[in-house]
Design an enzyme around this catalytic site. Structure first.
Site, PDB file in Angstrom:
ATOM      1  CD  GLU A  37      -5.247  -1.503   6.494  1.00 27.23           C
ATOM      2  OE1 GLU A  37      -4.084  -1.026   6.558  1.00 27.23           O
ATOM      3  OE2 GLU A  37      -5.977  -1.368   5.497  1.00 27.23           O
ATOM      4  CG  ASP A  59      -8.830  -4.007  -1.836  1.00 30.56           C
ATOM      5  OD1 ASP A  59      -9.909  -4.326  -1.334  1.00 30.56           O
ATOM      6  OD2 ASP A  59      -8.328  -2.888  -1.698  1.00 30.56           O
TER       7      ASP A  59
HETATM    8  C1  9YW Z   1      -7.803   0.363  -0.580  1.00 30.92           C
HETATM    9  C2  9YW Z   1     -11.106   0.752   3.966  1.00 30.92           C
HETATM   10  C3  9YW Z   1     -10.913  -0.284   2.888  1.00 30.92           C
HETATM   11  C4  9YW Z   1     -11.631  -1.606   3.227  1.00 30.92           C
HETATM   12  C5  9YW Z   1     -11.253  -2.708   2.255  1.00 30.92           C
HETATM   13  C6  9YW Z   1      -9.747  -2.812   2.172  1.00 30.92           C
HETATM   14  C7  9YW Z   1      -9.145  -1.448   1.785  1.00 30.92           C
HETATM   15  C8  9YW Z   1      -9.153   0.247   0.029  1.00 30.92           C
HETATM   16  O1  9YW Z   1      -9.524  -0.486   2.737  1.00 30.92           O
HETATM   17  O2  9YW Z   1      -9.514  -1.065   0.492  1.00 30.92           O
HETATM   18  O3  9YW Z   1      -7.419   1.475  -1.000  1.00 30.92           O
HETATM   19  O4  9YW Z   1      -7.097  -0.622  -0.677  1.00 30.92           O
HETATM   20  O5  9YW Z   1      -9.358  -3.807   1.275  1.00 30.92           O
HETATM   21  O6  9YW Z   1     -11.837  -3.920   2.656  1.00 30.92           O
HETATM   22  O7  9YW Z   1     -12.998  -1.418   3.210  1.00 30.92           O
HETATM   23  O8  9YW Z   1     -10.744   0.231   5.194  1.00 30.92           O
END
Ligand code: 9YW
Length: 435
Positions: free
Chosen positions: A408, A179
């Site tokens: 995480e 992100d």
């Molecule tokens: C968020 C779920 C997701 C991952 C992404 C990570 C995060 C969603 O979580 O994004 O709300 O920030 O960056 O890679 O798929 O684990």
């Protein structure tokens, strides 16, 4: 290494605990990434989960991927979130009320986001099949998934070739799965954020603000997503303010097409088109995104045609592409072992250069080390015969995981866990390493 994490005597407990996380995070048809922070199904999380789940319940690993592909759009896109209708619509923001997908052309009836995530699914499907070929064949797992995977890859290679250079573009930082990576700062700086008072973040109920993206980041994320939504998520019609050729996404697409070739052979289809597509994308990746001065791959802004001079973990993951020119492989491995990533003495692989002035040991994709990216880097090292480095990275991942909680992400200096606990892909990939 300033504060080493004690090595566990035996990994038996670790495997058992990892399996328990996957059992607890299973929701009838899919796995949630985290019970608290992410209560729906995420696209690349499901693929990473399938790699581990296949060792303890191959049938569930198949269903995990099938559920995700049941939410595929008519144009082939696989949405980055599939919303669980049983979960409070406000539990995660932006939720179904924001995305309004079911009103968009070609969307499934189940509510989803309109964005995508990196294509790790075909390698996951192939790995799941191999874990229990009999059950897979009995259920027609590969036969049913193959045309869907093909449509997904076709969407990436054609609708998303926004720069017209043979590479897939992401139209939102969330699509990279990383992100708030510094790699997106420059193209994102051109986007006028929505004001902070126009949205309510839910992530801050479950995580420390210093670990998460900022409000200004979120304002820009929502601006981009709103514009895409208001154009029906149609790529050709949306005046994209952000379109970037991400080396990680494209490298994963190459690996995914190579997995498709194997799947095709297995079910009696022609593997040739997959080999051709893989070679074509790999060629463009090397020609357009490798930066010899950096010793790594860098993203390219599809709107301006300019390379973005930012090296992140996404710039070393292309090591998973087999047959790279030797000088490129060596340069990337040197970069990994050098002061930017310190492969042999940091914990796992930092998400950003350790020496960068804006490196942060705790803010999400701006420094912390993640298990999925470490696992991909390890696959890349194995692909090119760097078995000792791959072994060291495996040991680092297991040691860090053993220190507690299946977090995480972790601080690369001291291995301390951060973000959500009992995180599904952490548990799953640890399980995969133990097999
Ligand atoms: C968020 C779920 C997701 C991952 C992404 C990570 C995060 C969603 O979580 O994004 O709300 O920030 O960056 O890679 O798929 O684990």
């Amino acid at each position: 290494r300033p504060h080493p994490v004690p090595l566990v005597e035996t990994h038996a407990d670790l495997g058992h605990q990892a399996g328990q996380v996957l059992v607890d995070n299973w929701r009838d048809t899919h796995t949630v990434p985290s019970d608290t922070l992410y209560p729906h199904q995420w696209s690349w999380d499901s693929a990473f989960v399938a790699f581990g789940l296949r060792h303890i319940c191959p049938r569930r690993a198949q269903v995990e991927l099938e559920t995700l592909f049941d939410a595929q759009w008519a144009d082939g896109r696989v949405p980055h979130i599939v919303f669980d209708p049983r979960v409070d619509a406000d539990a995660y923001f932006p939720g179904p009320k924001f995305w309004q997908s079911s009103g968009a052309p070609g969307a499934p009836t189940v509510e989803t986001s309109g964005l995508i995530q990196p294509p790790v699914h075909a390698p996951a499907a192939w790995a799941v099949h191999r874990a229990d070929p009999e059950e897979s064949t009995r259920r027609g797992f590969l036969e049913r998934l193959y045309p869907r995977l093909a449509a997904w890859h076709r969407y990436l290679a054609t609708d998303r070739d926004l720069g017209g250079r043979g590479l897939a573009a992401i139209v939102h930082p969330w699509e990279s799965g990383m992100d708030n990576s510094p790699a997106w700062d420059l193209p994102l700086s051109r986007v006028e954020p929505l004001p902070g008072h126009s949205f309510v973040r839910r992530d801050l109920h479950h995580a420390a603000p210093a670990d998460r993206p900022t409000d200004a980041d979120y304002g820009r994320y929502l601006k981009l997503a709103t514009r895409y939504r208001d154009h029906g998520y149609r790529d050709a019609d949306t005046p994209h303010e952000f379109a970037v050729e991400d080396p990680c996404t494209n490298a994963l697409l190459v690996a995914a097409e190579l997995a498709m070739a194997r799947i095709a052979e297995e079910i009696g289809a022609d593997p040739t088109p997959h080999h051709d597509t893989a070679a074509r994308i790999a060629g463009a990746l090397v020609r357009l995104l490798f930066d010899p001065a950096m010793g790594a791959f860098v993203p390219r802004d599809a709107l301006t045609g300019e390379r973005i001079a930012s090296v992140t973990v996404g710039g070393v993951i292309p090591l998973i592409v087999p047959g790279l020119p030797e000088e490129i492989t060596e340069a990337v491995v040197d970069t990994l072992c050098g002061p930017w990533f310190r492969l042999t003495d940091a914990h796992m692989v930092p998400s950003y250069r350790l020496t960068a002035p804006d490196y942060s040991p705790r803010r999400y994709w701006r420094g912390p080390a993640w298990y999925n990216t470490a696992w991909l880097v390890r696959e890349g090292l194995l692909t090119h015969g760097y078995d000792n480095l791959a072994q060291a990275l495996r040991a680092s991942m297991l040691e860090t995981a053993a220190s507690g909680g299946f977090r995480e992400y972790v601080d690369p200096w001291n291995g301390r866990g951060r973000g959500s606990g009992r995180f599904s892909w952490t548990a799953s990939l640890v399980l995969d390493l133990l097999r």
